[in-house]
Every structure is written in C-alpha cells, then in structure tokens.
Design a protein around this motif. Structure first.
Motif, PDB file in Angstrom:
ATOM      1  N   SER A 269       0.848  -1.190   0.000  1.00 23.38           N
ATOM      2  CA  SER A 269       0.000   0.000   0.000  1.00 23.38           C
ATOM      3  C   SER A 269       0.885   1.241   0.000  1.00 23.38           C
ATOM      4  O   SER A 269       1.987   1.226   0.546  1.00 23.38           O
TER       5      SER A 269
ATOM      6  N   GLY B 132      -7.618   5.795 -12.479  1.00 19.03           N
ATOM      7  CA  GLY B 132      -7.570   4.339 -12.334  1.00 19.03           C
ATOM      8  C   GLY B 132      -7.968   3.554 -13.559  1.00 19.03           C
ATOM      9  O   GLY B 132      -7.933   2.320 -13.544  1.00 19.03           O
TER      10      GLY B 132
ATOM     11  N   SER C  73      -3.742  -0.924  -8.334  1.00 20.32           N
ATOM     12  CA  SER C  73      -5.076  -0.334  -8.210  1.00 20.32           C
ATOM     13  C   SER C  73      -4.982   0.877  -7.293  1.00 20.32           C
ATOM     14  O   SER C  73      -3.955   1.097  -6.649  1.00 20.32           O
ATOM     15  N   ARG C  74      -6.046   1.658  -7.251  1.00 14.49           N
ATOM     16  CA  ARG C  74      -6.030   2.826  -6.372  1.00 14.49           C
ATOM     17  C   ARG C  74      -7.426   3.120  -5.858  1.00 14.49           C
ATOM     18  O   ARG C  74      -8.428   2.800  -6.499  1.00 14.49           O
ATOM     19  N   ASP C  75      -7.456   3.758  -4.690  1.00 11.43           N
ATOM     20  CA  ASP C  75      -8.691   4.204  -4.066  1.00 11.43           C
ATOM     21  C   ASP C  75      -8.513   5.690  -3.800  1.00 11.43           C
ATOM     22  O   ASP C  75      -7.857   6.076  -2.817  1.00 11.43           O
ATOM     23  N   ASN C  76      -9.064   6.520  -4.665  1.00  8.29           N
ATOM     24  CA  ASN C  76      -8.849   7.960  -4.529  1.00  8.29           C
ATOM     25  C   ASN C  76      -9.547   8.552  -3.317  1.00  8.29           C
ATOM     26  O   ASN C  76      -9.152   9.612  -2.831  1.00  8.29           O
ATOM     27  N   ALA C  77     -10.567   7.886  -2.830  1.00  4.17           N
ATOM     28  CA  ALA C  77     -11.220   8.365  -1.607  1.00  4.17           C
ATOM     29  C   ALA C  77     -10.268   8.267  -0.416  1.00  4.17           C
ATOM     30  O   ALA C  77     -10.385   9.026   0.545  1.00  4.17           O
ATOM     31  N   LYS C  78      -9.340   7.333  -0.508  1.00  6.03           N
ATOM     32  CA  LYS C  78      -8.352   7.136   0.559  1.00  6.03           C
ATOM     33  C   LYS C  78      -6.974   7.643   0.165  1.00  6.03           C
ATOM     34  O   LYS C  78      -6.019   7.499   0.928  1.00  6.03           O
ATOM     35  N   ASN C  79      -6.853   8.204  -1.036  1.00  2.04           N
ATOM     36  CA  ASN C  79      -5.538   8.652  -1.539  1.00  2.04           C
ATOM     37  C   ASN C  79      -4.499   7.547  -1.422  1.00  2.04           C
ATOM     38  O   ASN C  79      -3.357   7.781  -0.979  1.00  2.04           O
ATOM     39  N   THR C  80      -4.868   6.348  -1.807  1.00  3.62           N
ATOM     40  CA  THR C  80      -3.998   5.184  -1.634  1.00  3.62           C
ATOM     41  C   THR C  80      -3.919   4.377  -2.922  1.00  3.62           C
ATOM     42  O   THR C  80      -4.927   4.191  -3.608  1.00  3.62           O
TER      43      THR C  80
ATOM     44  N   TYR D 171      -2.354   0.621  -4.465  1.00  2.00           N
ATOM     45  CA  TYR D 171      -1.999  -0.717  -4.018  1.00  2.00           C
ATOM     46  C   TYR D 171      -1.225  -1.457  -5.101  1.00  2.00           C
ATOM     47  O   TYR D 171      -1.383  -1.178  -6.295  1.00  2.00           O
TER      48      TYR D 171
END
Length: 122
Positions: A21, A52, A68-75, A77
């Motif tokens: 992460s 993404g 992959s990425r989760d922009n809501a979490k600014n993260t 993977y």
C-alpha cells in the motif's frame, strides 16, 4: 508538499502473495511502483492513471502483479501474486503532482516514498 508512505512489505516464500500500500497525504495524479534490488538500478514495475482507468506493467510482472487505487483514501496498491526470488527488492511508490500535462505512462515522477522491503525466499 504531498508525502507518500509505503507499507505491506515483508518476507514471503516463493509462490506466495503480498499486497503493498502507498498512502498519499493529499491528491495526486498518476502513480507508479518501482523496485530496486541490491546492486541494481531502480526499475519500473507498474503505473496507474489518476482515475484508475489505465494501467501499465513491466513485462516481468505482467499477469502476476495488479496495481489499483482508491482515490477516496488517496492510496494506491500493488497486489503481488506468484512471487519469485527475483522479485526481492525495495519497492518504491511514486506520484505525479498533477492529473494532466504528461504522456502515458509518465516518464518521470515528482514525489517518491521511502520504500518498503520485499524479500522472497526460495
């Protein structure tokens, strides 16, 4: 200045899996993963566009790694499966500051993390 912090590295047996992460302290554009093995140059591993929808992989990891990425979490993977001893390296996260204004995949990145060690035993 956005900062990147990687986590998830460790020791795993060949054939195993790890998920890395990279948490950003703010919004970023495209992001990528790189790795550097002892006495070798830093190599590109994978990249993902800011939304993404686009990804790009080094030939050596295609079919085994998924970014992959989760922009809501600014993260972002990096899921690593079927790991091999030659995947052993320090893995670095990188990011572009902006969403636009560069080619795909980005040839250069603006922000770098400190790295996380991945060791794959045979």
């Amino acid at each position: 200045q956005v900062q990147l912090v990687e986590s998830g590295g460790g020791l795993v047996q060949a054939g195993g899996s790890l998920r890395l992460s990279c948490a950003a302290s703010g919004r970023t554009g495209a992001m990528g993963w790189f790795r550097q093995a002892p006495r070798k140059e830093r190599d590109f591993v994978a990249a993902i566009s800011w939304g993404g929808s686009s990804t790009y992989y080094a030939d050596s990891v295609k079919g085994r790694f998924t970014i992959s990425r989760d922009n809501a979490k600014n993260t972002v993977y990096l899921q690593m499966n079927s790991l091999k001893p030659e995947d052993t390296a320090v893995y670095y996260c990188a990011a572009k500051r902006t969403r636009y204004g560069y080619t795909w995949p980005p040839p250069l990145y603006d922000i770098w993390g400190q790295g996380t060690q991945v060791t794959v035993s045979s």
